[in-house]
Design an enzyme around this catalytic site. Structure first.
Site, PDB file in Angstrom:
ATOM      1  N   ARG A  28      -0.826 -36.253 -10.751  1.00 18.33           N
ATOM      2  CA  ARG A  28      -0.937 -35.757  -9.376  1.00 18.33           C
ATOM      3  C   ARG A  28      -1.960 -34.625  -9.301  1.00 18.33           C
ATOM      4  NH1 ARG A  28       2.712 -38.558  -6.612  1.00 18.33           N
ATOM      5  NH2 ARG A  28       4.489 -39.286  -7.833  1.00 18.33           N
ATOM      6  N   ASP A  29      -2.784 -34.671  -8.253  1.00 12.51           N
ATOM      7  CA  ASP A  29      -3.777 -33.620  -8.032  1.00 12.51           C
ATOM      8  C   ASP A  29      -3.052 -32.293  -7.775  1.00 12.51           C
ATOM      9  OD1 ASP A  29      -7.019 -33.683  -7.026  1.00 12.51           O
ATOM     10  OD2 ASP A  29      -5.824 -31.900  -6.547  1.00 12.51           O
ATOM     11  N   ILE A  30      -3.551 -31.231  -8.395  1.00 11.40           N
ATOM     12  CA  ILE A  30      -2.909 -29.910  -8.291  1.00 11.40           C
ATOM     13  C   ILE A  30      -3.044 -29.328  -6.882  1.00 11.40           C
ATOM     14  CG2 ILE A  30      -4.882 -28.443  -8.949  1.00 11.40           C
ATOM     15  CD1 ILE A  30      -2.939 -27.070 -10.947  1.00 11.40           C
ATOM     16  N   ASN A  86     -16.162 -39.087  -6.665  1.00 16.99           N
ATOM     17  CA  ASN A  86     -17.270 -38.193  -6.352  1.00 16.99           C
ATOM     18  C   ASN A  86     -18.226 -38.131  -7.533  1.00 16.99           C
ATOM     19  OD1 ASN A  86     -16.195 -37.432  -3.810  1.00 16.99           O
ATOM     20  ND2 ASN A  86     -14.789 -36.008  -4.815  1.00 16.99           N
ATOM     21  N   VAL A  95     -15.062 -31.566 -11.266  1.00 17.26           N
ATOM     22  CA  VAL A  95     -14.639 -31.719 -12.660  1.00 17.26           C
ATOM     23  C   VAL A  95     -15.461 -32.856 -13.274  1.00 17.26           C
ATOM     24  CG1 VAL A  95     -12.727 -32.266 -14.206  1.00 17.26           C
ATOM     25  CG2 VAL A  95     -12.303 -30.884 -12.150  1.00 17.26           C
ATOM     26  N   HIS A  99     -13.219 -39.455 -12.569  1.00 16.03           N
ATOM     27  CA  HIS A  99     -11.868 -39.649 -12.041  1.00 16.03           C
ATOM     28  C   HIS A  99     -11.946 -40.320 -10.681  1.00 16.03           C
ATOM     29  CE1 HIS A  99     -13.351 -35.650 -10.957  1.00 16.03           C
ATOM     30  NE2 HIS A  99     -12.709 -35.787  -9.810  1.00 16.03           N
ATOM     31  N   MET A 100     -10.931 -41.135 -10.414  1.00 16.28           N
ATOM     32  CA  MET A 100     -10.795 -41.800  -9.115  1.00 16.28           C
ATOM     33  C   MET A 100      -9.637 -41.142  -8.379  1.00 16.28           C
ATOM     34  SD  MET A 100      -9.910 -45.807  -8.476  1.00 16.28           S
ATOM     35  CE  MET A 100     -11.519 -46.424  -8.905  1.00 16.28           C
ATOM     36  N   HIS A 101      -9.893 -40.662  -7.167  1.00 18.61           N
ATOM     37  CA  HIS A 101      -8.830 -40.120  -6.322  1.00 18.61           C
ATOM     38  C   HIS A 101      -8.132 -41.287  -5.632  1.00 18.61           C
ATOM     39  CE1 HIS A 101     -10.420 -35.830  -6.113  1.00 18.61           C
ATOM     40  NE2 HIS A 101     -11.503 -36.470  -6.517  1.00 18.61           N
TER      41      HIS A 101
HETATM   42  P1  AMP Z   1     -13.686 -33.680  -7.722  1.00 19.85           P
HETATM   43  O1  AMP Z   1     -14.132 -32.751  -6.654  1.00 19.85           O
HETATM   44  O2  AMP Z   1     -13.834 -35.119  -7.351  1.00 19.85           O
HETATM   45  O3  AMP Z   1     -14.301 -33.350  -9.069  1.00 19.85           O
HETATM   46  O4  AMP Z   1     -12.117 -33.467  -7.828  1.00 19.85           O
HETATM   47  C1  AMP Z   1     -11.507 -32.657  -8.776  1.00 19.85           C
HETATM   48  C2  AMP Z   1     -10.036 -32.627  -8.439  1.00 19.85           C
HETATM   49  O5  AMP Z   1      -9.319 -32.158  -9.570  1.00 19.85           O
HETATM   50  C3  AMP Z   1      -9.678 -31.686  -7.279  1.00 19.85           C
HETATM   51  O6  AMP Z   1      -9.042 -32.446  -6.244  1.00 19.85           O
HETATM   52  C4  AMP Z   1      -8.729 -30.667  -7.913  1.00 19.85           C
HETATM   53  O7  AMP Z   1      -7.697 -30.278  -7.052  1.00 19.85           O
HETATM   54  C5  AMP Z   1      -8.215 -31.439  -9.122  1.00 19.85           C
HETATM   55  N1  AMP Z   1      -7.757 -30.624 -10.243  1.00 19.85           N
HETATM   56  C6  AMP Z   1      -8.419 -29.613 -10.839  1.00 19.85           C
HETATM   57  N2  AMP Z   1      -7.695 -29.120 -11.859  1.00 19.85           N
HETATM   58  C7  AMP Z   1      -6.541 -29.838 -11.908  1.00 19.85           C
HETATM   59  C8  AMP Z   1      -5.384 -29.812 -12.731  1.00 19.85           C
HETATM   60  N3  AMP Z   1      -5.242 -28.917 -13.734  1.00 19.85           N
HETATM   61  N4  AMP Z   1      -4.400 -30.702 -12.494  1.00 19.85           N
HETATM   62  C9  AMP Z   1      -4.516 -31.590 -11.478  1.00 19.85           C
HETATM   63  N5  AMP Z   1      -5.590 -31.677 -10.675  1.00 19.85           N
HETATM   64  C10 AMP Z   1      -6.588 -30.809 -10.876  1.00 19.85           C
END
Ligand code: AMP
Length: 115
Positions: A28-30, A86, A95, A99-101
Site C-alpha cells: 500500500r502507498d504510504i 510515472n 522513486v 512501479h505501477m500505481h
Molecule cells: P512516483 O511519483 O510514481 O515515483 O510515486 C512514488 C510513490 O511512492 C508515492 O505515491 C509515494 O507516496 C510512495 N512511497 C514513497 N515511499 C513509500 C514507502 N516507504 N512506502 C509506501 N509508499 C511509498
C-alpha cells in the site's frame, strides 16, 4: 545500488505488503491518493520504464497481470480502477525503482489536468 522499495521487498523497512511472488511485490502507498492505492514493484531494481530491456518483458507483463489479481482481491475490479506508471521528470516520478500505481475505490476523475 538500492532503493527504498528494494528495502521494503527485502523486509528491511516496514510496509503493508498485499502480494509477493518471485517477480514482483505489491504494497500500500504510504500517502494514498485513493481509497485503494497500491504500488506493484519488480523485485529486481529497474529504475524507470526507459531502463526496461527485452529480458524484462516477463516481469513487465507480470506487473499488469498482478494488478488484475489485486484489483479482484481489493473488490474494485468491477467498478474499475486506474493503473499509472510515472517516468522521469515530466511523468512526476519520485522513486527510481519502477512501479505501477493501482488506484481505485472511488471515481477518479479526469486522467490529467488539461491546460
Ligand atoms: P512516483 O511519483 O510514481 O515515483 O510515486 C512514488 C510513490 O511512492 C508515492 O505515491 C509515494 O507516496 C510512495 N512511497 C514513497 N515511499 C513509500 C514507502 N516507504 N512506502 C509506501 N509508499 C511509498
Amino acid at each position: 545500488m538500492t532503493t527504498i522499495f528494494a528495502k521494503i521487498i527485502r523486509g528491511e523497512i516496514p510496509a503493508d505488503i498485499v502480494y509477493q511472488d518471485d517477480l514482483v511485490t505489491a504494497f500500500r502507498d504510504i500517502n494514498p491518493a485513493a481509497p485503494t492505492h497500491i504500488l506493484i514493484v519488480p523485485n529486481k531494481i529497474i529504475p524507470t520504464v526507459n531502463d526496461l530491456t527485452a529480458d524484462d518483458e516477463k516481469v513487465a507483463g507480470h506487473m499488469l497481470f498482478v494488478a488484475k489479481i489485486i484489483a479482484e482481491q481489493e473488490g474494485i475490479a468491477s467498478d474499475g480502477y486506474r493503473l499509472i506508471i510515472n517516468c522521469n521528470q515530466h511523468g512526476g516520478q519520485e522513486v527510481f525503482h519502477l512501479h505501477m500505481h493501482l488506484m481505485g475505490g472511488r471515481p477518479l476523475g479526469p486522467m490529467i489536468v488539461r491546460r
